[in-house]
Design an enzyme around this catalytic site. Structure first.
Site, PDB file in Angstrom:
ATOM      1  N   LYS A   1       0.711  -1.205   0.117  1.00 22.75           N
ATOM      2  CA  LYS A   1       0.073   0.045   0.012  1.00 22.75           C
ATOM      3  C   LYS A   1       0.656   1.210  -0.110  1.00 22.75           C
ATOM      4  CE  LYS A   1      -4.533  -1.840   1.404  1.00 22.75           C
ATOM      5  NZ  LYS A   1      -5.425  -2.045   2.185  1.00 22.75           N
TER       6      LYS A   1
ATOM      7  N   ARG B   1      -3.649  -9.918   5.026  1.00 18.07           N
ATOM      8  CA  ARG B   1      -3.573  -9.989   3.286  1.00 18.07           C
ATOM      9  C   ARG B   1      -2.186  -9.756   2.896  1.00 18.07           C
ATOM     10  NH1 ARG B   1      -6.035  -6.568   0.318  1.00 18.07           N
ATOM     11  NH2 ARG B   1      -7.475  -8.097  -0.812  1.00 18.07           N
TER      12      ARG B   1
END
Ligand code: 7PM
Length: 294
Positions: free
Chosen positions: A239, A273
């Site tokens: 991210k 994740r």
């Protein structure tokens, strides 16, 4: 030794989070952090070879992630990236459902479907999915009712705003407090709709309507989320928060992603994740070993 309380050990009575999550009859062991491998089936995530090749490529990727130790494969057919436009339902079904069927038949991993649409939830669970991962936390029309009908656990994620615009001006007076309050309210809505707490998981939603400072506060104070009494899911892999700290492009975020996963698992995150499964699995096994030491 702790004294049993009505047949339950003191620790189990004290910690309401289930160690084994019941996913429509299939058990998912959360006693140690589990890695959820990310399988994107959005058109931009594959070579331009059409539906058949996209399916083969996604299947191969899922097999590899399971071989590397992923306990869960999270299939996402709707791009939730900042700025993304919604995917029509027929298209999402065509991308996701055949994969769920094939993975369920051929792989030992739990299958999770990343969707906000009630029709996709129903079709995915009928095809063998054991978990629903909803970045809208069941706020879409009919989603709460669909999830209540289905006997699978649901991950409720926090997002401020919506994907198209959420990164424009994220703002909080106290990000940890506000994300906690939101998730507590979604849990209450789920319980009112007939979804028991032992079928819920929560996720602070890194990058979903948050600045770098918000994301780092949430990561630092992740253990505050145990107050909700449900397992924590965390998605930090590749991210922009990693990119911002390291000044690295998406391809250069592996070590930062693994470090953030360790910070989360150290604070008791149950599911992480990840795009790169093997390094994440190894780092979390090491983290769990240290956490379990006397
Ligand atoms: C482009 C940008 C594609 C971002 C995909 C993404 C989460 C999630 C996503 C998360 C849970 C990604 C995101 N992120 N579900 N789905 N938690 N529960 O990085 O953080 O995979 S989409």
């Amino acid at each position: 030794m702790p004294r049993p309380v009505r047949g339950i050990s003191f620790l189990a009575a004290y910690n309401p989070c289930p160690m084994i999550l019941d996913c429509a009859g299939k058990p998912l062991d959360l006693a140690r952090p589990a890695v959820m491998g990310i399988l994107n089936v959005t058109p931009d995530s594959f070579s331009d070879g059409g539906r058949y090749l996209a399916h083969e490529e996604a299947f191969g990727h899922a097999c590899q992630m399971v071989a590397e130790g992923a306990a869960i494969i999270d299939i996402g057919g709707e791009s939730t990236r900042p700025g993304a436009t919604p995917v029509p339902m027929e298209e999402e079904l065509a991308r996701v459902i055949p994969l769920v069927q094939r993975l369920r038949g051929e792989l030992p991993a739990m299958i999770s479907v990343d969707t906000s649409k009630p029709e996709v939830m129903r079709a995915a669970v009928a095809a063998g999915a054991g978990l629903i991962n909803d970045v809208y936390a069941l706020r879409a029309d009919g989603a709460l009712e669909a999830a209540a009908e289905l006997a699978v656990p649901v991950c409720l994620m926090h997002m401020q705003g919506e994907p198209r615009t959420m990164q424009r001006e994220p703002s909080y007076a106290d990000v940890v407090r506000e994300v906690l309050d939101f998730l507590a309210e979604r849990i209450a809505c789920c319980e009112d709709a007939g979804i028991p707490r032992n079928r819920l998981l929560v996720d602070p939603g890194f990058g979903f309507g948050k600045t770098l400072a918000h994301n780092l506060s949430l990561l630092k104070h992740l253990d505050a989320f145990h107050a909700l009494g449900v397992p924590l899911v965390v998605g930090v892999s590749r991210k922009s928060m990693i990119g911002a700290v390291l000044d690295a492009p998406v391809e250069g975020r592996l070590f930062g992603s693994v470090a953030a996963a360790v910070v989360a698992a150290w604070q008791g995150a149950a599911i992480v994740r990840a795009h790169e499964v093997k390094p994440t699995v190894e780092a979390l096994r090491m983290t769990a070993a240290a956490r379990e030491a006397v």
